[in-house]
Design an enzyme around this catalytic site. Structure first.
Site, short mmCIF file in Angstrom:
data_model
loop_
_atom_site.label_atom_id
_atom_site.label_comp_id
_atom_site.label_asym_id
_atom_site.label_seq_id
_atom_site.Cartn_x
_atom_site.Cartn_y
_atom_site.Cartn_z
N LEU A 162 -4.43 5.53 2.85
CA LEU A 162 -5.50 4.88 2.37
C LEU A 162 -5.65 4.66 0.92
CD1 LEU A 162 -8.07 8.04 2.96
CD2 LEU A 162 -7.83 6.71 4.38
N ASP A 163 -5.93 3.36 0.66
CA ASP A 163 -5.83 2.86 -0.72
C ASP A 163 -6.21 4.04 -1.90
OD1 ASP A 163 -4.78 -0.15 -0.23
OD2 ASP A 163 -7.64 -0.03 0.04
N ARG A 164 -6.43 3.78 -3.01
CA ARG A 164 -6.51 4.63 -3.98
C ARG A 164 -7.99 5.35 -4.14
NH1 ARG A 164 -7.61 3.56 -9.47
NH2 ARG A 164 -7.28 5.07 -10.86
#
Length: 271
Positions: free
Chosen positions: A87-89
């Protein structure tokens, strides 16, 4: 690690401590929750702003490093930490992590066969005219085809990798803001796993994710954020300090499934 929250405190206990350690903070918590665990895998509910992997050789907190510390005994016995769905930050929600090489290979094959199902919830600008829509549009890094100030930014391009996402409207709602009043909670089902896929596809149909600094109202807001951090001006334009995207469901077809409710920041935005 087990975590609980109320309106002002976030409490976490490290499960492998001889004497449990309690943490609390009045700032947004970066503590993750263990949703499920077996000898082969662990399922984590990741908060927004926690990195998945280290990006620089510094002490920035990241999920991979903390899981390696938490699972030190298993690693010493031949285990590993392999994050299956990254997942993106800023994206919150469910992450599947393999604890053995065999499990990592198995999950990789399941993803190739599309037997590892993923579903997201996104809050987007506007009210779509449709109830259900599938976007089938290949994605590639924008800088490969035209000038781009943001290296990671993706775009729809015929030379890109195949990408397909199904969108379903869950709820339309009104919220009074300085920018717009109409918003929609969308269920997003990606059938491929390209970088920024859901966010690019939502933007392409005219309903970008709320809080998206890159694919939202103006990519220059992302560059401004890098220079200045979060400001009142950015809040007025973006409404949320992170893009409103949450990994809500994971499932191994025919075997197991896991769910995560909307986190507090997104639930409060919907009202």
């Amino acid at each position: 690690m087990e975590c609980w929250s109320n309106e002002s405190l976030n409490w976490c206990v490290l499960r492998y401590s001889i004497n449990p350690i309690l943490h609390y903070s009045v700032t947004p918590s970066l503590q993750f929750k263990i949703v499920d665990e077996t000898d082969d895998y662990v399922v984590v509910d990741k908060p927004p702003f926690l990195l998945i992997h280290p990006t620089k050789p510094n002490d920035t907190r990241n999920l991979w490093k903390e899981l390696r510390e938490l699972l030190a005994f298993e690693i010493a016995s031949g285990g590993q930490v392999s994050i299956v769905n990254r997942l993106d930050r800023e994206t919150s929600g469910l992450v599947l992590v393999a604890k053995t090489a065999a499990a990592a290979r198995r999950f990789g094959l399941l993803m190739q066969k599309q037997r590892l199902r993923k579903e997201y919830l996104a809050i987007v600008w506007g009210w779509p005219e449709w109830e259900r829509k599938t976007v089938d549009a290949p994605l590639d890094r924008q800088g490969k085809h035209q000038q781009s100030a943001i290296w990671l930014k993706q775009m729809i391009h015929p030379a890109g990798a195949p990408a397909q996402t199904e969108f379903r409207v869950k709820r339309r709602f009104v919220r009074s803001t300085t920018a717009d009043d109409r918003f929609t909670l969308i269920r997003a089902i990606p059938y491929t796993g390209r970088t920024h896929q859901i966010r690019v596809h939502l933007s392409s149909v005219g309903h970008p994710t709320v809080g998206d600094k890159i694919y939202g109202p103006d990519e220059r807001l992302y560059l401004r954020f890098i220079e200045t951090g979060w400001t009142e001006e950015l809040e007025q334009r973006l409404l949320l300090p992170r893009h409103a995207l949450h990994s809500a469901k994971l499932a191994i077809e025919g075997e197991r499934d896991w769910a995560s409710p909307l986190p507090l920041d997104l639930a409060e935005f919907i009202g």
